[in-house]
Design a protein around this motif. Structure first.
Motif, short mmCIF file in Angstrom:
data_model
loop_
_atom_site.label_atom_id
_atom_site.label_comp_id
_atom_site.label_asym_id
_atom_site.label_seq_id
_atom_site.Cartn_x
_atom_site.Cartn_y
_atom_site.Cartn_z
N UNK A 50 0.85 -1.18 0.00
CA UNK A 50 0.00 0.00 0.00
C UNK A 50 0.89 1.24 0.00
N UNK A 51 0.30 2.37 0.32
CA UNK A 51 1.07 3.61 0.45
C UNK A 51 0.69 4.28 1.77
N UNK A 52 1.50 5.22 2.17
CA UNK A 52 1.20 6.00 3.36
C UNK A 52 1.81 7.38 3.22
N UNK A 53 1.23 8.34 3.91
CA UNK A 53 1.87 9.65 4.07
C UNK A 53 2.15 9.91 5.53
N UNK A 54 1.65 9.02 6.39
CA UNK A 54 1.84 9.19 7.83
C UNK A 54 2.81 8.14 8.38
N UNK A 55 3.37 8.45 9.51
CA UNK A 55 4.24 7.50 10.20
C UNK A 55 3.38 6.47 10.92
N UNK A 56 3.42 5.23 10.48
CA UNK A 56 2.67 4.19 11.18
C UNK A 56 3.32 3.96 12.54
N UNK A 57 2.58 4.15 13.60
CA UNK A 57 3.18 4.08 14.94
C UNK A 57 3.84 2.75 15.26
N UNK A 58 3.44 1.66 14.59
CA UNK A 58 4.02 0.35 14.88
C UNK A 58 5.24 0.02 14.03
N UNK A 59 5.55 0.86 13.05
CA UNK A 59 6.70 0.62 12.19
C UNK A 59 7.98 0.84 13.00
N UNK A 60 8.88 -0.17 13.08
CA UNK A 60 10.12 -0.01 13.85
C UNK A 60 10.95 1.19 13.41
N UNK A 61 10.77 1.62 12.17
CA UNK A 61 11.53 2.77 11.68
C UNK A 61 11.27 4.01 12.52
N UNK A 91 1.18 15.42 -2.60
CA UNK A 91 1.77 15.03 -3.88
C UNK A 91 2.84 13.95 -3.74
N UNK A 92 3.15 13.55 -2.51
CA UNK A 92 4.21 12.57 -2.29
C UNK A 92 3.68 11.46 -1.38
N UNK A 93 4.07 10.22 -1.72
CA UNK A 93 3.60 9.04 -0.99
C UNK A 93 4.80 8.15 -0.64
N UNK A 94 4.59 7.33 0.38
CA UNK A 94 5.59 6.34 0.78
C UNK A 94 5.02 4.95 0.56
N UNK A 95 5.73 4.09 -0.19
CA UNK A 95 5.30 2.70 -0.34
C UNK A 95 5.53 1.97 0.98
N UNK A 96 4.56 1.11 1.34
CA UNK A 96 4.68 0.31 2.55
C UNK A 96 4.26 -1.13 2.25
N UNK A 97 4.70 -2.07 3.09
CA UNK A 97 4.35 -3.48 2.91
C UNK A 97 4.05 -4.09 4.27
N UNK A 98 3.06 -4.98 4.29
CA UNK A 98 2.67 -5.62 5.55
C UNK A 98 3.45 -6.92 5.70
N UNK A 99 4.14 -7.08 6.84
CA UNK A 99 5.01 -8.25 7.04
C UNK A 99 4.33 -9.38 7.82
N UNK A 100 3.02 -9.24 8.03
CA UNK A 100 2.29 -10.24 8.79
C UNK A 100 1.97 -9.78 10.20
#
Length: 401
Positions: A283-294, A379-388
């Motif tokens: 998917x894509x995101x423009x927000x920081x997913x709070x659970x993303x270790x990054x 106008x800008x998006x971040x690609x994201x992937x679900x790891x399970x």
């Protein structure tokens, strides 16, 4: 690093901009020296009720603002009405908010069909339809929708990014689209065709649509499988998306799945679908997913989680509806600060068309910007992937080509 124009608020007290309000300001109905009255309709019931938590999230944010002194000394008063995700009911509740409750503007109401239904009424009354919660491309039309501005990524832009990603990673893909039979789904179809360009017929080989009121999307998924596609784009809100992912898992069918950003909620979509079934979804995101270790040690994420714990303790910090409500409220605060003592509907309308901020919880470098000629804010998006278990970022932010 957020610029001084943005809402990188070092302390909660900074929300109280300028102390007490000045007497003698320019006001329309819903504004005074002491308060700003804001209306919102949301699906607290009905087929999209999982998104209704936005009311609670905005109330929590406004409580924080008010405890810090308000905006220019004025308290924010939020009136939330249930529209059931039904256009006719949304019109009824919006009329109540404007004519009976006397709000200054309507803010962040959710849904393309709902906002389309109320748009003529609000425009006729010259009431701002502010930062509405729909990413339909129709809102980027200042001539037709002079009183309306959106607050979230536009679906056509995301679908263009999906198409570009598919062509770049799977040049022989056969793509099937599951789309709602409404403007939301149409934008995903239009975006894919735009992104694939003159190769659209080669890539987009099957399209199945469904009504949001349909009990299941099982038959559409079966038809997509039987059409021979190996890649599926889901232009569907939470219920339809979860059903589609689960059905593909039950069938043992494992196409590459691209999921619209508005249905990336883990608790509301992916868990009901089955986390194993969702593994590998893009998917894509423009927000920081709070659970993303990054973002584990990111100051804004830490601040956001503390906000949820204090002001919305029953809320799920990882739910993107809560994150977007928080970020969009940042945009609203910036706008109201700039309005100063000129709290007329016309001034609010003009300010909504001249926004340039980087809200908290937006991925660094992604801005929220509108001009009178261009009301597509992102106008800008971040690609994201679900790891399970969680969403993780993939590569650097990109823009639709």
């Amino acid at each position: 690093m957020r610029s001084s124009q943005t809402l990188a608020i070092a302390a909660v007290a900074a929300l109280a901009f300028g102390g007490a309000a000045s007497a003698g300001g320019s006001y329309d109905q819903g504004a005074s020296d002491t308060e700003i009255k804001i209306g919102i309709t949301a699906p607290l019931s009905g087929p999209a009720s999982s998104y209704g938590i936005a009311c609670q999230a905005h109330e929590a944010y406004f409580k924080q603002v008010n405890e810090a002194g308000g905006i220019n000394g004025r308290k924010l008063v939020l009136l939330c009405e249930d529209d059931g995700f039904t256009p006719a009911r949304a019109v009824e509740q919006t009329r109540k908010l404007v004519e009976s409750d006397g709000v200054l503007f309507v803010y962040n109401s959710l849904g393309t069909s709902v906002n389309t239904a109320v748009q003529p009424y609000l425009a006729g009354k010259k009431v701002p339809q502010l930062l509405l919660n729909s990413g339909a491309s129709k809102w980027n039309d200042p001539e037709k929708n002079a009183w309306s501005t959106s607050s979230i990524p536009h679906y056509v832009s995301e679908a263009v990014i999906f198409a570009n990603h598919i062509m770049g990673t799977a040049p022989n893909a056969k793509v099937g689209l599951l789309r709602q039979a409404d403007d939301y789904g149409k934008d995903y179809e239009d975006g894919l065709k735009k992104g694939f360009g003159d190769k659209a017929e080669k890539y987009l080989t099957a399209i199945q649509s469904f009504e949001i009121s349909d009990p299941t999307v099982d038959s559409q998924i079966l038809q997509l499988r039987d059409s021979g596609v190996d890649t599926v784009v889901l232009g569907a809100l939470a219920k339809g998306a979860a059903q589609a992912i689960r059905k593909m898992g039950e069938l043992g069918w494992k196409p590459k799945i691209y999921l619209g950003w508005s249905s990336t909620g883990i608790d509301t979509v992916l868990k009901p679908a089955g986390l194993d079934n969702a593994k590998g979804i893009v998917s894509t995101s423009v927000i920081k997913h709070p659970d993303d270790p990054k973002w584990k040690d990111d100051p804004e994420v830490t601040e956001y989680k503390a906000f949820i714990a204090k002001y919305n303790p029953s809320g799920d910090a990882s739910n993107i509806s809560n994150v977007f409500a928080y970020a969009t409220s940042d945009v609203l605060v910036d706008l109201l600060k700039r309005a100063g003592d000129n709290l007329t509907r016309e001034n609010i309308r003009q300010l909504a068309q001249t926004i340039d901020v980087e809200p908290r919880m937006y991925i660094d470098g992604i801005r929220f910007k509108t001009t009178p000629q261009d009301l597509d804010p992102i106008k800008t998006f971040q690609m994201i992937e679900f790891d399970g278990e969680k969403w993780t970022t993939v590569g650097d932010p990109i823009s639709p080509q």
